[in-house]
Motif scaffolding. Structure first.
Motif, short mmCIF file in Angstrom:
data_model
loop_
_atom_site.label_atom_id
_atom_site.label_comp_id
_atom_site.label_asym_id
_atom_site.label_seq_id
_atom_site.Cartn_x
_atom_site.Cartn_y
_atom_site.Cartn_z
N ILE A 211 0.73 -1.12 0.00
CA ILE A 211 -0.05 -0.06 -0.01
C ILE A 211 0.92 1.21 0.00
N ILE A 212 0.68 1.95 -0.91
CA ILE A 212 1.55 3.36 -0.96
C ILE A 212 0.62 4.84 -0.75
N SER A 213 1.39 5.62 -0.14
CA SER A 213 0.55 6.78 0.28
C SER A 213 0.94 7.82 -0.97
N ILE A 214 -0.17 8.68 -1.43
CA ILE A 214 -0.03 9.50 -2.55
C ILE A 214 0.91 10.72 -2.17
N ASP A 215 1.13 11.12 -1.11
CA ASP A 215 2.03 12.02 -0.50
C ASP A 215 3.52 11.57 -0.46
N ALA A 216 3.73 10.44 -0.71
CA ALA A 216 5.06 9.75 -0.50
C ALA A 216 5.76 9.43 -2.04
N ILE A 217 4.68 9.60 -3.13
CA ILE A 217 5.06 9.37 -4.51
C ILE A 217 6.21 10.50 -4.92
N GLU A 218 7.27 9.90 -5.44
CA GLU A 218 8.32 10.95 -5.83
C GLU A 218 8.41 10.71 -7.47
N ASN A 219 8.38 9.58 -7.76
CA ASN A 219 8.40 9.47 -9.53
C ASN A 219 7.80 8.19 -9.82
N ILE A 220 7.23 8.04 -11.15
CA ILE A 220 6.28 6.99 -11.61
C ILE A 220 6.94 6.77 -12.98
N GLU A 221 7.27 5.57 -13.28
CA GLU A 221 8.18 4.96 -14.52
C GLU A 221 7.12 4.06 -15.19
N SER A 222 7.04 4.28 -16.51
CA SER A 222 6.42 2.84 -17.13
C SER A 222 6.99 1.63 -17.06
N HIS A 223 6.62 0.46 -17.07
CA HIS A 223 7.44 -0.62 -17.18
C HIS A 223 6.31 -1.76 -17.81
N PHE A 224 7.30 -2.82 -17.99
CA PHE A 224 6.82 -3.85 -18.93
C PHE A 224 5.40 -4.29 -18.34
N LYS A 225 4.54 -4.85 -19.12
CA LYS A 225 3.29 -5.63 -19.04
C LYS A 225 2.19 -4.71 -18.19
N ASN A 226 2.20 -3.55 -18.75
CA ASN A 226 1.07 -2.43 -18.03
C ASN A 226 1.39 -2.19 -16.73
N ARG A 227 2.65 -2.33 -16.17
CA ARG A 227 2.92 -2.05 -14.91
C ARG A 227 3.70 -0.68 -14.70
N LEU A 228 3.64 -0.04 -13.42
CA LEU A 228 4.44 1.20 -13.09
C LEU A 228 5.27 0.87 -12.13
N LEU A 229 6.44 1.63 -12.17
CA LEU A 229 7.36 1.61 -11.21
C LEU A 229 7.41 2.93 -10.57
N ILE A 230 7.46 2.82 -9.08
CA ILE A 230 7.15 4.12 -8.18
C ILE A 230 8.41 4.36 -7.28
N THR A 231 8.93 5.28 -7.29
CA THR A 231 9.77 5.92 -6.32
C THR A 231 9.23 6.70 -5.28
N PHE A 232 9.49 6.28 -4.03
CA PHE A 232 8.75 6.85 -2.84
C PHE A 232 9.79 7.42 -2.03
N SER A 233 9.40 8.42 -1.14
CA SER A 233 10.04 8.87 -0.16
C SER A 233 10.48 7.97 1.10
N GLY A 234 11.82 7.67 1.49
CA GLY A 234 12.09 6.87 2.66
C GLY A 234 12.40 5.43 2.08
N GLY A 235 12.28 5.11 0.78
CA GLY A 235 12.36 3.85 0.21
C GLY A 235 13.63 3.59 -0.48
N LYS A 236 14.42 2.74 -0.24
CA LYS A 236 15.58 2.67 -0.94
C LYS A 236 15.37 1.59 -2.30
N ASP A 237 14.34 0.89 -2.37
CA ASP A 237 13.78 0.31 -3.66
C ASP A 237 12.75 0.80 -4.02
N LYS A 238 12.51 0.53 -5.40
CA LYS A 238 11.18 1.05 -6.29
C LYS A 238 10.28 0.00 -5.90
N VAL A 239 8.91 0.44 -5.96
CA VAL A 239 7.72 -0.61 -5.94
C VAL A 239 6.95 -0.64 -7.28
#
Length: 255
Positions: A211-239
């Motif tokens: 579960i992600i918070s909208i206030d924590a989202i820093e960047n969103i990238e397109s990924h394969f198979k209609n998925r999105l990679l999300i960079t979020f504050s406080g996280g070392k890895d993308k979700v």
């Protein structure tokens, strides 16, 4: 035709103007746009409008306060993401609303319906009593959402404010909550139970285990198979969103 749009989110504003262009099909109309109560007040004091499209939460408060201070006789169509106490209050008071995320068809039907009611003189104009009822319903809805979690530590108990959480991950029968600062905490509840207690305007279940918070989202990238990679504050890895949640996630972002 002159319209006032009260909407703090830029993508939502662009969506509204796009639907208005299609609705009027080349007929001339003019509009003012405000993202705040303060600017909206200036517009209402110095202009007259045929109708108003209004979000509830603006940058500096709720639009109910604006209409409480400056009464208006024109139809108001609220564009709301609330789906519990508040929508029941809208229905009870005969006030127009479009539930986010809405489609072009929802938008068109709402405008046609309330233009018709207003022209017939059967539209329920918003007044102080109605505003009071709507504020009470909004307060009841907000109270129902979790504000903080009690975290048990070896040296005692710590309170974790929901507003400080950027991500919640399932971990067996428990969950791991990551703060914006990067600190991680164990919550003694499963993911489904936690999600039901969170404000759906602020938190989204991007896949089966996160579960992600909208206030924590820093960047969103397109990924394969209609998925999105999300960079979020406080996280070392993308979700990543799952293929099945990506479409709803995109709509949620535009609320």
């Amino acid at each position: 035709m002159k319209i006032l749009i009260l909407e703090d989110e830029i993508p939502a504003y662009k969506k509204l103007t796009s639907y208005l262009d299609d609705f009027f099909m080349g007929d001339s109309y003019d509009h003012d746009w405000s993202r705040s109560i303060n600017d909206g007040k200036e517009f209402l004091m110095n202009n007259g409008y045929d109708f108003i499209l209004s979000d509830i939460q603006l940058l500096d408060g709720i639009s109910f306060d604006l209409f409480d201070e400056i009464p208006t006789n024109c139809p108001i169509i609220f564009c709301s993401a609330h789906d519990n106490y508040l929508l029941k209050a809208f229905d009870t008071n005969g006030i127009a609303y479009i539930l986010k995320p809405y489609t072009k068809s929802d938008f068109t039907k709402a405008i046609e319906k309330y233009q018709s009611l207003f022209n017939k003189g059967t539209y329920h104009k918003i007044n102080k009593k109605t505003i009071h009822n709507l504020k009470s319903a909004l307060q009841s809805e907000n109270i129902s959402f979790k504000k903080r979690f009690v975290i048990k530590k070896t040296n005692g108990i710590q309170l974790l404010n929901v507003s400080d959480i950027s991500l919640i991950e399932a971990s067996g029968d428990f969950c791991i909550a990551t703060e914006n600062s990067g600190k991680r905490h164990t919550i003694s509840m499963n993911l489904g139970t936690i999600f039901k207690q969170l404000n759906p305007n602020k938190f989204f279940k991007i896949n089966r285990s996160e579960i992600i918070s909208i206030d924590a989202i820093e960047n969103i990238e397109s990924h394969f198979k209609n998925r999105l990679l999300i960079t979020f504050s406080g996280g070392k890895d993308k979700v990543m969103t799952s293929s099945s949640t990506t479409s709803d996630f995109r709509k949620w972002l535009e609320q």
